[in-house]
Design an enzyme around this catalytic site. Structure first.
Site, PDB file in Angstrom:
ATOM      1  N   GLU A  33       2.126   9.654   2.189  1.00  0.00           N
ATOM      2  CA  GLU A  33       1.822   8.349   2.940  1.00  0.00           C
ATOM      3  C   GLU A  33       3.227   7.875   3.828  1.00  0.00           C
ATOM      4  O   GLU A  33       2.939   7.264   4.548  1.00  0.00           O
ATOM      5  CB  GLU A  33       1.796   7.314   1.841  1.00  0.00           C
ATOM      6  N   HIS A  88       3.135   9.318   7.047  1.00  0.00           N
ATOM      7  CA  HIS A  88       2.368   8.226   8.025  1.00  0.00           C
ATOM      8  C   HIS A  88       2.836   7.302   8.411  1.00  0.00           C
ATOM      9  O   HIS A  88       3.326   6.939   9.769  1.00  0.00           O
ATOM     10  CB  HIS A  88       1.138   7.692   7.383  1.00  0.00           C
TER      11      HIS A  88
END
Length: 360
Positions: A167, A170
């Site tokens: 995550e 990203h």
């Protein structure tokens, strides 16, 4: 007449074979009844459909239905107004900001926005609060977008670490690029949709047009999770399946629908059907061209994947630092993320993030 496409479909002339005589007779009778209405008769016919392209031309001509009114999804101002309208039914706390919620929900319909307010009210009740707070609205948006939190799904330490890096990968790629939407929230709490975590980016306002650079940046951001796994663990997991699907879809649209490549220029290679029902697309080109399109899509995704990997490699120290923080806290806000990213010591010596992005 709601869902008029049930009786108003195009007549194909082969009704005897298909056994649709009754439907055609109904349509013929409707056309007859509608014929000859004018302003002095005091009769108005309204009809609704999600499939205007499937209606019989005789039904949609002037004199029967004179005006077509497209009901589009609400814009930013419209979403805020709809949220305020539905929120009149619930008791609100002083910190509720519908402008923020409207920015978080681009593409949401009126029914989905009503559902968000309803979900926020349920969240407030679950936490024994007398009024809906901004936290409840945020939780409701997360629930609508990614599903409710799975309380019984507990990741082991290794999986939790992998999801943290995924995550943050990203978020970091998004933050290091220009013309990219700011990161609003990063979480590694599993959701009922199957997502083990998600990174939320929120645009400043409604953007109707996208440049080629913005689309490529989006593809790079989508590949950032897998790139972080490769960089840190030297292995890859199944966690990027949804990212892969979205990145491929964007790259294919860039080639076939938006005409943004030199190889094919402004040639439409794809037709969109049922624009009001999700807009599924079908290729309109030869097998040879389709193979070239596939090769170009692979080339675009690979280039952006390499770009994302290089960005993370250049900023590995920040990747480790933010992933460790996310691992401990499980959910962090965009402000916390940017504070750690911009904190001293500065990013490793070398070209800045902006100049790296422009060079590539």
């Amino acid at each position: 007449i709601d869902e008029i496409d049930t009786i108003g479909k195009k007549r194909d002339g082969g009704s005897n074979l298909g056994g649709n005589d009754e439907r055609e007779q109904t349509l013929n009778q409707l056309l007859t009844e509608m014929d000859g209405f004018d302003a002095t008769k005091g009769v108005v016919i309204l009809a609704a459909t999600n499939r205007p392209e499937s209606l019989d031309p005789a039904l949609t001509r002037p004199g029967r239905f004179d005006r077509r009114v497209p009901v589009e999804l609400p814009d930013l101002k419209g979403r805020e107004s709809i949220l305020r309208l539905h929120a009149k039914k619930v008791k609100l706390g002083p910190d509720c900001d519908f402008g923020v919620v409207a920015r978080m929900t681009p593409g949401a319909s009126g029914a989905e926005l009503a559902n968000i307010v309803n979900e926020a009210a349920l969240c407030a009740v679950r936490h024994h609060r007398k009024a809906v707070t901004q936290f409840d609205l945020q939780e409701a948006v997360d629930t609508i977008l990614a599903g409710a939190q799975k309380k019984n799904k507990i990741l082991n330490n290794k999986e939790k670490c992998i999801v943290s890096y995924h995550e943050v990968g990203h978020a970091l790629v998004a933050a290091l690029q220009t013309n990219s939407a700011p990161v609003q929230k990063i979480t590694i709490v599993p959701r009922t949709s199957g997502a083990l975590g998600f990174t939320m980016q929120v645009e400043d306002g409604d953007h109707t047009l996208m440049t080629k650079e913005e689309i490529l940046n989006k593809i790079a951001t989508l590949t950032g999770g897998r790139a972080a796994e490769e960089l840190i663990f030297h292995s890859i997991t199944t966690g990027a399946s949804n990212d892969i699907e979205q990145a491929t879809k964007l790259a294919r649209a860039l080639v076939t629908r938006y005409g943004m490549t030199e190889d094919f220029d402004m040639v439409a290679l794809e037709t969109v059907n049922n624009a009001y029902l999700g807009g599924d697309a079908s290729l309109a080109c030869s097998e040879q061209t389709a193979a070239q399109v596939d090769a170009k899509v692979v080339e675009i995704v690979q280039a952006e994947h390499k770009k994302a990997y290089q960005m993370l490699a250049d900023n590995k120290r920040k990747l480790d630092e933010i992933a460790q923080y996310l691992y401990e806290k499980e959910t962090i806000s965009g402000e916390e993320f940017m504070r750690i990213l911009n904190a001293q010591p500065q990013l490793p010596a070398g070209p800045s993030a902006d100049s790296t992005n422009q060079a590539q």
